[in-house]
Scaffold this active site. Structure first.
Site, PDB file in Angstrom:
ATOM      1  N   LEU A   1      17.197   4.785  -3.746  1.00  0.00           N
ATOM      2  CA  LEU A   1      17.288   4.366  -5.136  1.00  0.00           C
ATOM      3  C   LEU A   1      15.953   4.500  -5.850  1.00  0.00           C
ATOM      4  CD1 LEU A   1      19.400   1.091  -4.775  1.00  0.00           C
ATOM      5  CD2 LEU A   1      20.204   3.352  -5.453  1.00  0.00           C
TER       6      LEU A   1
ATOM      7  N   CYS B   1     -11.135 -10.377  32.539  1.00  0.00           N
ATOM      8  CA  CYS B   1     -11.458 -11.058  31.281  1.00  0.00           C
ATOM      9  C   CYS B   1     -10.873 -12.473  31.279  1.00  0.00           C
ATOM     10  CB  CYS B   1     -10.905 -10.278  30.097  1.00  0.00           C
ATOM     11  SG  CYS B   1     -11.147 -11.100  28.512  1.00  0.00           S
TER      12      CYS B   1
ATOM     13  N   CYS C   1     -15.066 -11.920  26.878  1.00  0.00           N
ATOM     14  CA  CYS C   1     -15.823 -11.643  28.112  1.00  0.00           C
ATOM     15  C   CYS C   1     -16.995 -10.703  27.902  1.00  0.00           C
ATOM     16  CB  CYS C   1     -14.890 -11.055  29.166  1.00  0.00           C
ATOM     17  SG  CYS C   1     -14.346  -9.364  28.800  1.00  0.00           S
TER      18      CYS C   1
ATOM     19  N   GLU D   1       0.828  -1.195   0.000  1.00  0.00           N
ATOM     20  CA  GLU D   1       0.000   0.000   0.000  1.00  0.00           C
ATOM     21  C   GLU D   1       0.868   1.253   0.000  1.00  0.00           C
ATOM     22  OE1 GLU D   1      -3.682   2.249   0.268  1.00  0.00           O
ATOM     23  OE2 GLU D   1      -3.007   0.354  -0.566  1.00  0.00           O
TER      24      GLU D   1
ATOM     25  N   LYS E   1      18.578  -6.715  -2.326  1.00  0.00           N
ATOM     26  CA  LYS E   1      18.263  -5.477  -1.604  1.00  0.00           C
ATOM     27  C   LYS E   1      17.801  -5.925  -0.224  1.00  0.00           C
ATOM     28  CE  LYS E   1      15.619  -1.154  -1.929  1.00  0.00           C
ATOM     29  NZ  LYS E   1      14.954  -1.205  -0.615  1.00  0.00           N
TER      30      LYS E   1
ATOM     31  N   GLU F   1      24.374  -3.412   5.090  1.00  0.00           N
ATOM     32  CA  GLU F   1      23.061  -3.565   5.711  1.00  0.00           C
ATOM     33  C   GLU F   1      23.158  -4.471   6.931  1.00  0.00           C
ATOM     34  OE1 GLU F   1      18.881  -2.394   4.883  1.00  0.00           O
ATOM     35  OE2 GLU F   1      20.887  -1.762   4.274  1.00  0.00           O
TER      36      GLU F   1
END
Length: 657
Positions: free
Chosen positions: A82, A411, A389, A35, A105, A160
């Site tokens: 990039l 609960c 509950c 998204e 990557k 990385e």
């Protein structure tokens, strides 16, 4: 029309910046990568169409602002991101007649390392591309970063920092549910930026070099590949790459696509870099992108399906997580019908409703996610009552993320989950006491508090007659309870479900107090924070937990049923002291990797997540496999042991294991 486009651009800028802030700073997320990319592309298209770029636009700003207490440092040159494509043909057009290096990557945190006179001098995170955070002490405890290198001139490189999927699963398993990380990238970000590098050391961060910035006085004959080989000669693990031309590019992309299915490390695509250094530099750069490299993002395999339900699952902390249930579809060779929606923020962002036509995919070809809601009915009501509950719920907001909680302190879900944690294998290990069994015993009024699990003899007749039970099930529960009556302090402390205290933290605390539970329960915040690996958040939660009168009553009743045994260091066999092991693949004699790891650590050994020159043995029942760990072990001459060989070597009986 222009005004509408500008309004939309403002909306997109705000949405994307908010999502980036959560993604880079927190442990959660408010929208999927799919998204985010879709909205980013929409904003970029509007900017190109209108010629307008708003202040703060994520298309012109790299990364997000740093918000930690670590020292800051300005990079000598901006660290640009990039440009990207999902089209192999476009990738080939970009390369043209040049040759390039195609590599993973990797999905972690970019780090700049500086060496002076052959010694690691400084490590700085990418940060926002302009200013990073100094994490030198943390980099020194990464699994594979050389503290010294043969080259004695000034050396600067980028790489990385990543945490593998197997390590991610191990760490999450040791954390309370509400503290677990959503993905390896978030875990890596939090780990690399710790103020206490002992925590970093425990999480087995790996570093893969992908770019040599400068090496004083060295001639690389105008080749990026020669730079990569130079880094390997200095002792760095470099990101896996293949040399490509326009003719071999498509085939090589397919090779990487096949490998990602079995990779233990997270990646979110590929990087194509011009090999010709001078030519690449002559192309220059835009405000955001260098022109000598481009990213390739996987064109995710998607499937359209129908949202059948949202399952709201309550945890022992009261957190209620949404899970999407949809008509089964085939993705990347497997059938999927469920996907975590993570939190209320994503439910709202997707405007979900039962019966909506949704598009699903596997993030990075692995994790099922909702990519898009085509219908966007928005008819899904956020429960105002707990599904367990029926007590009131409330939406809590933390760092911009909305999550749903049950507000009822009594609960049953909280009780059931707490009981389930108490009886789990790493805690009290009450075999045969599943969550469903606990719920049935609670519903029959036989179990009200944890100590009741050791008093089930009084309900023998009722249990034997219960649907799905019998004499054999009853005897199994009683035998498990009898075995659990004698346990060690670490298991007991972990079993209590103290917020923020996982198994490793429980072990650290217990060892610091000589495994004396009377002292442990009376610990104060100041004393706890002096323990390496225990920060103020853990310390405060620990102290508050044992000051709770209800907890004090629960513990008192448990101690009437349980005998705590403290194992003295000199009583523990230390035949694995100084040895480093890596465990991979499925196990037969041990219940899981955590159980094997606990045994190794109890005998003085160390377990890490990746094979390096420091590894003594790789444990893998499939010794002939061609996995990354096996190949690395063979390259380094490290013995590969099957589980049986490990047991034989250390004189253990299988039933002991």
């Amino acid at each position: 029309m222009m005004k509408e486009k500008q309004i939309r651009m403002r909306e997109l800028t705000e949405q994307l910046n908010r999502a980036a802030a959560v993604y880079y700073q927190g442990t959660d997320e408010i929208m999927s990568n799919y998204e985010y990319d879709r909205l980013y592309d929409e904003l970029q298209a509007l900017e190109e169409e209108t010629g307008i770029i708003l202040a703060g636009s994520p298309t012109r700003r790299v990364g997000y602002e740093v918000l930690s207490e670590l020292p800051k440092e300005t990079h000598r040159s901006p660290m640009l991101s990039l440009d990207k494509t999902k089209d192999v043909a476009q990738l080939a057009d970009w390369l043209g007649s040049q040759e390039g290096l195609l590599s993973w990557k990797m999905d972690g945190l970019t780090i700049v390392l500086t060496y002076v006179n052959g010694s690691l001098n400084k490590a700085v995170t990418r940060g926002n591309g302009q200013v990073g955070e100094v994490i030198t002490n943390n980099a020194k405890v990464f699994q594979n970063v050389p503290l010294s290198v043969p080259f004695k001139g000034n050396l600067v490189l980028r790489g990385e920092a990543v945490i593998t999927y197997s390590e991610f699963e191990r760490i999450n398993a040791s954390l309370p549910e509400e503290e677990q990380y959503k993905n390896p990238r978030n875990l890596c970000s939090g780990t690399v930026r710790q103020l206490n590098n002992e925590i970093t050391a425990q999480r087995n961060v790996e570093f893969y070099a992908f770019s040599l910035v400068s090496a004083e006085g060295v001639d690389f004959a105008n080749s990026q590949e020669k730079k990569m080989r130079f880094l390997q000669e200095q002792g760095f693990d470099v990101v896996e790459y293949r040399r490509v031309s326009g003719d071999t590019l498509a085939e090589t992309v397919s090779w990487f696509a096949e490998k990602i299915k079995t990779n233990d490390f997270p990646s979110d695509g590929l990087v194509l870099l011009m090999d010709d250094i001078a030519y690449g530099e002559s192309l220059g750069h835009t405000a955001k992108f260098p022109r000598n490299a481009i990213a390739f993002k996987w064109a995710d395999e998607t499937a359209d399906t129908t949202l059948c339900a949202i399952e709201w699952s309550a945890s022992r902390t009261g957190l209620i997580n949404p899970v999407a249930i949809f008509e089964p579809v085939e993705l990347e060779g497997t059938t999927v019908s469920r996907a975590s929606v993570h939190n209320v923020s994503i439910v709202k962002q997707l405007e979900l409703g039962i019966g909506d036509q949704i598009q699903v995919y596997k993030a990075n070809m692995i994790i099922p996610q909702i990519a898009e809601n085509r219908t966007r009915s928005g008819r899904l009501d956020i429960p105002s009552q707990c599904p367990v509950c029926e007590g009131d719920t409330a939406i809590h907001e933390d760092n911009g993320v909305q999550v749903l909680f049950c507000e009822n302190p009594e609960c049953p879900a909280k009780k059931i989950k707490s009981f389930s944690h108490f009886v789990s294998r790493d805690a009290m290990n009450l075999d045969g006491m599943s969550e469903a069994t606990i719920e049935k015993l609670m519903n029959q009024g036989m179990v009200h508090e944890l100590a009741d699990l050791f008093r089930l003899e009084r309900y023998r007749d009722q249990i034997v007659e219960m649907d799905g039970f019998g004499e054999k099930s009853y005897q199994k529960m009683i035998a498990a309870a009898e075995r659990a009556r004698h346990t060690d302090v670490v298991r007991f402390v972990y079993s209590l479900g103290i917020p923020n205290v996982g198994l490793s933290n429980a072990r650290l605390i217990c060892q610091a107090f000589g495994q004396d539970f009377a002292r442990i329960r009376q610990a104060d915040t100041e004393t706890l924070t002096e323990i390496a690996g225990v920060g103020p958040v853990i310390a405060e939660a620990f102290v508050a937990f044992f000051r709770n009168p209800q907890v004090q009553e629960t513990v008192a009743h448990l101690l009437e049923q349980i005998t705590l045994e403290a194992l003295q260091t000199d009583e523990i066999q230390q035949d694995m002291a100084g040895m480093t092991f890596v465990i991979t693949g499925s196990l037969e004699h041990f219940a899981n990797r955590n159980e094997m790891k606990a045994l190794i650590e109890s005998r003085g050994g160390k377990v890490t997540g990746s094979v390096s020159a420091k590894t003594n043995y790789l444990i893998n029942n499939d010794a002939a496999s061609n996995s990354t760990k096996n190949r690395k072990a063979k390259e380094l001459g490290i013995p590969i042991l099957t589980e049986d060989q490990f047991i034989d070597m250390y004189g253990m009986m299988s039933e002991e294991a």
